[in-house]
Design a protein around this motif. Structure first.
Motif, short mmCIF file in Angstrom:
data_model
loop_
_atom_site.label_atom_id
_atom_site.label_comp_id
_atom_site.label_asym_id
_atom_site.label_seq_id
_atom_site.Cartn_x
_atom_site.Cartn_y
_atom_site.Cartn_z
N TYR A 191 0.83 -1.20 0.00
CA TYR A 191 0.00 0.00 0.00
C TYR A 191 0.86 1.26 0.00
O TYR A 191 0.53 2.26 -0.65
CB TYR A 191 -0.94 0.01 1.21
N VAL A 192 1.95 1.24 0.73
CA VAL A 192 2.86 2.39 0.74
C VAL A 192 3.39 2.67 -0.67
O VAL A 192 3.46 3.82 -1.11
CB VAL A 192 4.01 2.16 1.73
N ASP A 193 3.75 1.61 -1.39
CA ASP A 193 4.23 1.78 -2.77
C ASP A 193 3.12 2.32 -3.68
O ASP A 193 3.38 3.18 -4.53
CB ASP A 193 4.75 0.44 -3.32
N LEU A 194 1.90 1.82 -3.53
CA LEU A 194 0.79 2.27 -4.36
C LEU A 194 0.44 3.73 -4.08
O LEU A 194 0.08 4.48 -5.00
CB LEU A 194 -0.43 1.38 -4.14
N LEU A 195 0.54 4.15 -2.84
CA LEU A 195 0.18 5.51 -2.47
C LEU A 195 1.16 6.54 -3.05
O LEU A 195 0.82 7.72 -3.17
CB LEU A 195 0.13 5.65 -0.95
N LYS A 196 2.35 6.10 -3.40
CA LYS A 196 3.33 7.03 -3.97
C LYS A 196 2.85 7.62 -5.29
O LYS A 196 3.26 8.73 -5.67
CB LYS A 196 4.67 6.31 -4.18
N ASP A 197 2.00 6.89 -6.02
CA ASP A 197 1.52 7.35 -7.32
C ASP A 197 0.18 8.09 -7.23
O ASP A 197 -0.39 8.46 -8.26
CB ASP A 197 1.36 6.16 -8.27
N LEU A 198 -0.32 8.30 -6.00
CA LEU A 198 -1.61 8.95 -5.83
C LEU A 198 -1.43 10.32 -5.17
O LEU A 198 -0.53 10.50 -4.35
CB LEU A 198 -2.55 8.10 -4.96
N PRO A 199 -2.28 11.29 -5.53
CA PRO A 199 -2.24 12.56 -4.82
C PRO A 199 -2.72 12.37 -3.39
O PRO A 199 -3.47 11.44 -3.09
CB PRO A 199 -3.20 13.44 -5.63
N ARG A 200 -2.28 13.23 -2.51
CA ARG A 200 -2.71 13.11 -1.12
C ARG A 200 -4.17 13.56 -0.99
O ARG A 200 -4.70 14.28 -1.84
CB ARG A 200 -1.82 13.96 -0.22
N LYS A 201 -4.78 13.14 0.07
CA LYS A 201 -6.15 13.53 0.34
C LYS A 201 -6.23 15.04 0.57
O LYS A 201 -5.32 15.64 1.16
CB LYS A 201 -6.67 12.78 1.58
N ASN A 202 -7.29 15.66 0.07
CA ASN A 202 -7.55 17.11 0.15
C ASN A 202 -6.69 17.93 -0.81
O ASN A 202 -6.74 19.16 -0.78
CB ASN A 202 -7.36 17.64 1.58
N ALA A 203 -5.89 17.24 -1.66
CA ALA A 203 -5.09 17.97 -2.65
C ALA A 203 -5.99 18.53 -3.75
O ALA A 203 -7.02 17.95 -4.09
CB ALA A 203 -4.03 17.05 -3.25
N LYS A 204 -5.62 19.68 -4.31
CA LYS A 204 -6.33 20.27 -5.44
C LYS A 204 -5.79 19.67 -6.73
O LYS A 204 -4.58 19.65 -6.97
CB LYS A 204 -6.14 21.78 -5.45
N VAL A 205 -6.71 19.17 -7.58
CA VAL A 205 -6.31 18.52 -8.82
C VAL A 205 -7.26 18.94 -9.94
O VAL A 205 -8.36 19.45 -9.70
CB VAL A 205 -6.33 16.98 -8.68
N CYS A 206 -6.82 18.70 -11.18
CA CYS A 206 -7.65 18.93 -12.36
C CYS A 206 -7.56 17.71 -13.26
O CYS A 206 -6.49 17.10 -13.42
CB CYS A 206 -7.19 20.17 -13.13
N LEU A 236 -16.57 12.61 -8.67
CA LEU A 236 -16.08 11.81 -9.79
C LEU A 236 -14.98 10.87 -9.33
O LEU A 236 -14.14 11.23 -8.51
CB LEU A 236 -15.52 12.73 -10.90
N GLY A 237 -15.01 9.64 -9.89
CA GLY A 237 -13.92 8.70 -9.70
C GLY A 237 -13.00 8.77 -10.91
O GLY A 237 -13.41 8.44 -12.03
N ILE A 238 -11.75 9.18 -10.71
CA ILE A 238 -10.84 9.46 -11.82
C ILE A 238 -9.52 8.72 -11.60
O ILE A 238 -8.98 8.72 -10.49
CB ILE A 238 -10.56 10.97 -11.94
N PRO A 239 -8.97 8.07 -12.65
CA PRO A 239 -7.64 7.47 -12.53
C PRO A 239 -6.60 8.53 -12.18
O PRO A 239 -6.60 9.62 -12.74
CB PRO A 239 -7.38 6.86 -13.92
N ALA A 240 -5.72 8.20 -11.27
CA ALA A 240 -4.71 9.16 -10.83
C ALA A 240 -3.79 9.58 -11.97
O ALA A 240 -3.28 10.70 -11.97
CB ALA A 240 -3.89 8.56 -9.69
N SER A 241 -3.62 8.70 -12.96
CA SER A 241 -2.73 9.02 -14.08
C SER A 241 -3.30 10.13 -14.97
O SER A 241 -2.57 10.73 -15.76
CB SER A 241 -2.48 7.77 -14.91
N GLU A 242 -4.61 10.42 -14.85
CA GLU A 242 -5.24 11.45 -15.67
C GLU A 242 -5.40 12.77 -14.93
O GLU A 242 -6.04 13.69 -15.43
CB GLU A 242 -6.62 10.96 -16.15
N LEU A 243 -4.80 12.86 -13.77
CA LEU A 243 -4.95 14.08 -12.96
C LEU A 243 -3.70 14.93 -13.00
O LEU A 243 -2.57 14.42 -13.05
CB LEU A 243 -5.26 13.70 -11.50
#
Length: 261
Positions: A191-206, A236-243
């Motif tokens: 899970y620690v490795d997977l979280l490295k590729d995700l934005p943190r919670k409450n982060a602003k994204v587009c 919306l549920g969005i893949p992290a790679s598209e953010l």
């Protein structure tokens, strides 16, 4: 440390336990690499004489446990005697107990000396060790891990549950022993490795495709997606790679006429 000779599942064998030789049952292939195994080496297959001796020692240990419990009540000792166990060679008898405070149990040694010449060892144990010795069922419906394959208890923290996006409900995160589930540690590194590729919670994204922007409200590490609450009020549920992650807004500078908090 582990024997090279294979033994079928269910075979009774003599192993090198924590305190001496013990009789054990083969439950599956070893999960601990040989250089890392601290104990549990298979010495040989158990003979009929080994099994008879082990059963006799187990009965003797049970009798002594109830005797010591009675003597502890007579002496009003605030202690819970969990188990009395002999090594197969009867050179050592271990009395496992739990107590809220430090307690002197030397008065019970004399009772043991009346029934055995083995060296006596008193071992204070915690809730996890009690569950390991008694044996319980976990929330998964199977035997608890401590009674099946765990040799040692690694530290478990609430951070492991947060990283796995689990609800912080003490009843669901605690095992039969009342402590955090040991299994929380099994997949934590993944899970620690997977979280490295995700934005943190409450982060602003587009979202690079639709251009929708918003705040990350939930992470889904296994699927690689996040839930985004957009500025338009949609979820919306969005893949992290598209953010595309937006820089955090700088903290406002304190006014000169007001001291900093």
């Amino acid at each position: 440390m582990l024997s090279e000779q294979p033994y079928p599942v269910g075979t009774r064998v003599v192993v090198q336990g924590k305190r001496g030789p013990e009789v054990a049952k083969v439950r599956g292939e070893a999960t601990v690499p040989e250089p890392q195994a601290r104990y549990g080496a298979v010495l040989r297959a158990a003979t009929p004489e080994d099994l008879t001796r082990w059963e006799d020692l187990h009965r003797q240990g049970e009798d002594l446990k109830w005797l010591l419990r009675a003597r502890a009540r007579e002496r009003q000792l605030p202690v819970k005697l969990v188990a009395v166990e002999f090594t197969l060679d009867e050179s050592l008898v271990t009395v496992s107990y739990s107590a809220e405070d430090r307690i002197e149990l030397s008065s019970l040694i004399g009772e043991l000396r009346k029934h055995t010449r083995a060296r006596v060892n008193f071992a204070a144990i915690g809730p996890r060790e009690q569950a390991q010795m008694i044996g319980t069922l976990g929330a998964c419906g199977r035997e608890n891990c401590s009674s099946t394959h765990l040799q040692d208890f690694a530290p478990v923290s609430i951070r492991m549950a947060r990283d796995q996006q689990l609800p912080l409900n003490p009843e669901k995160l605690s095992g039969p022993c009342g402590r955090l589930l040991c299994c929380l540690q099994f997949e934590h590194t993944q899970y620690v490795d997977l979280l490295k590729d995700l934005p943190r919670k409450n982060a602003k994204v587009c979202h690079e495709g639709s251009g929708a922007c918003g705040k990350v409200t939930k992470l889904h590490p296994l699927s690689g997606t996040v839930d985004v609450h957009t500025d338009q009020g949609m979820l919306l549920g969005i893949p992290a790679s598209e953010l595309k992650r937006l820089p955090d807004a700088p903290a406002p500078k304190p006014k000169r006429d007001q001291p900093e908090a």
